[in-house]
Design an enzyme around this catalytic site. Structure first.
Site, mmCIF file in Angstrom:
data_model
loop_
_atom_site.group_PDB
_atom_site.id
_atom_site.type_symbol
_atom_site.label_atom_id
_atom_site.label_comp_id
_atom_site.label_asym_id
_atom_site.label_seq_id
_atom_site.Cartn_x
_atom_site.Cartn_y
_atom_site.Cartn_z
ATOM 1 N N HIS A 241 0.828 -1.215 0.000
ATOM 2 C CA HIS A 241 0.000 0.000 0.000
ATOM 3 C C HIS A 241 0.862 1.264 0.000
ATOM 4 O O HIS A 241 0.408 2.321 0.431
ATOM 5 C CB HIS A 241 -0.900 0.023 1.230
ATOM 6 N N HIS B 167 -8.737 -3.763 -0.850
ATOM 7 C CA HIS B 167 -8.273 -5.074 -1.291
ATOM 8 C C HIS B 167 -9.236 -5.666 -2.309
ATOM 9 O O HIS B 167 -9.281 -6.876 -2.498
ATOM 10 C CB HIS B 167 -8.131 -6.021 -0.091
#
Length: 332
Positions: free
Chosen positions: A58, A220
């Site tokens: 991320h 996600h």
């Protein structure tokens, strides 16, 4: 489609990116065993310290916000996976300089499992720790059931607020109270126009087709239930900002922070246009934007889209936000 990424062995992704982070920021951070990214000035900290955890993949979040006036230790898991509790316990022990530790956890299943196990062990060992959970995604649960909300980009300004309160010499209980007040007054919603892929396997998270976007998609690839045809920047912001303002019950005369967080494949051109739309929308409601962050803060590889965040601000929170900090990917 064959995956095209400039990597080496997929199993070494996290190890090598952390080595690169440390090499690129030798004045700010070091990486210790257990994938602990540590503020190099931690040893001199005479204050409450900040520890967080999360999977890699991320970037720049979460490890990119370790530094002075930000996170003291980030415990990094493998790609999109939480680290184990022992690494977090080690980090908390290392971080504690006699004033206690604020432990910031995003509301995702793996992170919460690790966070809860960590807190149980800390209690057994008599460690002075308070856990704060960020859970501001309005798309997957109502505010009345906020414990089911996912943690999105809101963790990053939370680090800044918490660290500034700690730097000001406040006690652990005071830092936690201020941080919780900020957390309780923030909200995020995301939109995706093109899905991400897993950097180790190339597997796509979803299939949005050539003409659709999905409002509410998680970081996600979790579904958000808001699939619709692509819209303009102004139209998209109107849908998203309307939901955020309603969720927080922000009214005319109030002050807010706005974050436009690119998800990995959204250009700065787009993000600035989206921020303009956000400010204009709020101005028309009599709401003043007093703080902002525009750019890639918490990404999902090459996902095209963005997360739109707002938070209600008061004078104390604004002062903490404006205090100086220095980290690899945010300096003020």
């Amino acid at each position: 489609m064959k995956m095209k990424k400039f990597i080496n062995s997929p199993e070494n992704l996290t190890k090598e990116l952390l080595e690169g982070l440390a090499l690129a920021n030798q004045d700010l951070v070091e990486v210790l065993p257990g994938n602990l990214v540590v503020n190099k000035k931690l040893k001199d900290a005479n204050r409450v310290t900040i520890v967080t955890l999360g999977g890699s993949g991320h970037e720049p979040a979460i490890e990119g916000f370790v530094g002075e006036g930000m996170v003291d230790i980030s415990v990094v898991g493998d790609v999109f996976a939480a680290p184990g509790p022992q690494a977090c316990i080690d980090a908390i022990k290392l971080a504690d300089k006699g004033h206690g530790v604020l432990f910031v956890v995003l509301n995702h299943a793996g992170d919460m499992l690790t966070g809860n196990l960590t807190m149980k062990e800390c209690a057994k060992q008599g460690l002075n720790v308070i856990k704060i959970v960020t859970q501001e995604d309005i798309s997957n649960a109502p505010r009345s059931n906020a414990d089911d909300r996912r943690g999105l980009v809101g963790c990053c300004p939370t680090y800044k607020i918490a660290a500034a309160a700690a730097k000001a010499g406040k006690s652990l209980e005071e830092v936690a109270e201020i941080t919780q007040r900020f957390v309780d007054n923030m909200a995020t919603i995301a939109v995706a126009a093109r899905e991400a892929t897993h950097p180790a396997t190339g597997a796509p998270f979803a299939d949005l087709g050539d003409e659709d976007m999905e409002i509410g998609m998680g970081q996600h690839g979790e579904g958000g239930g808001g699939r619709q045809k692509m819209k303009t920047a102004d139209e998209t912001i109107e849908i998203m900002m309307n939901a955020l303002v309603k969720d927080l019950d922000i009214t005319s005369g109030e002050k807010v922070m706005v974050i436009v967080n690119g998800s990995g494949a959204t250009t700065l051109m787009e993000m600035l246009i989206l921020y303009r739309s956000s400010v204009n929308y709020l101005k028309n409601l009599g709401i003043e934007v007093v703080a902002n962050w525009v750019g890639e803060v918490l990404t999902v590889q090459e996902q095209a889209g963005f997360q739109l965040f707002i938070a209600r601000m008061d004078d104390e929170l604004l002062g903490l936000w404006n205090s100086p900090c220095k980290s690899p990917y945010y300096t003020k």
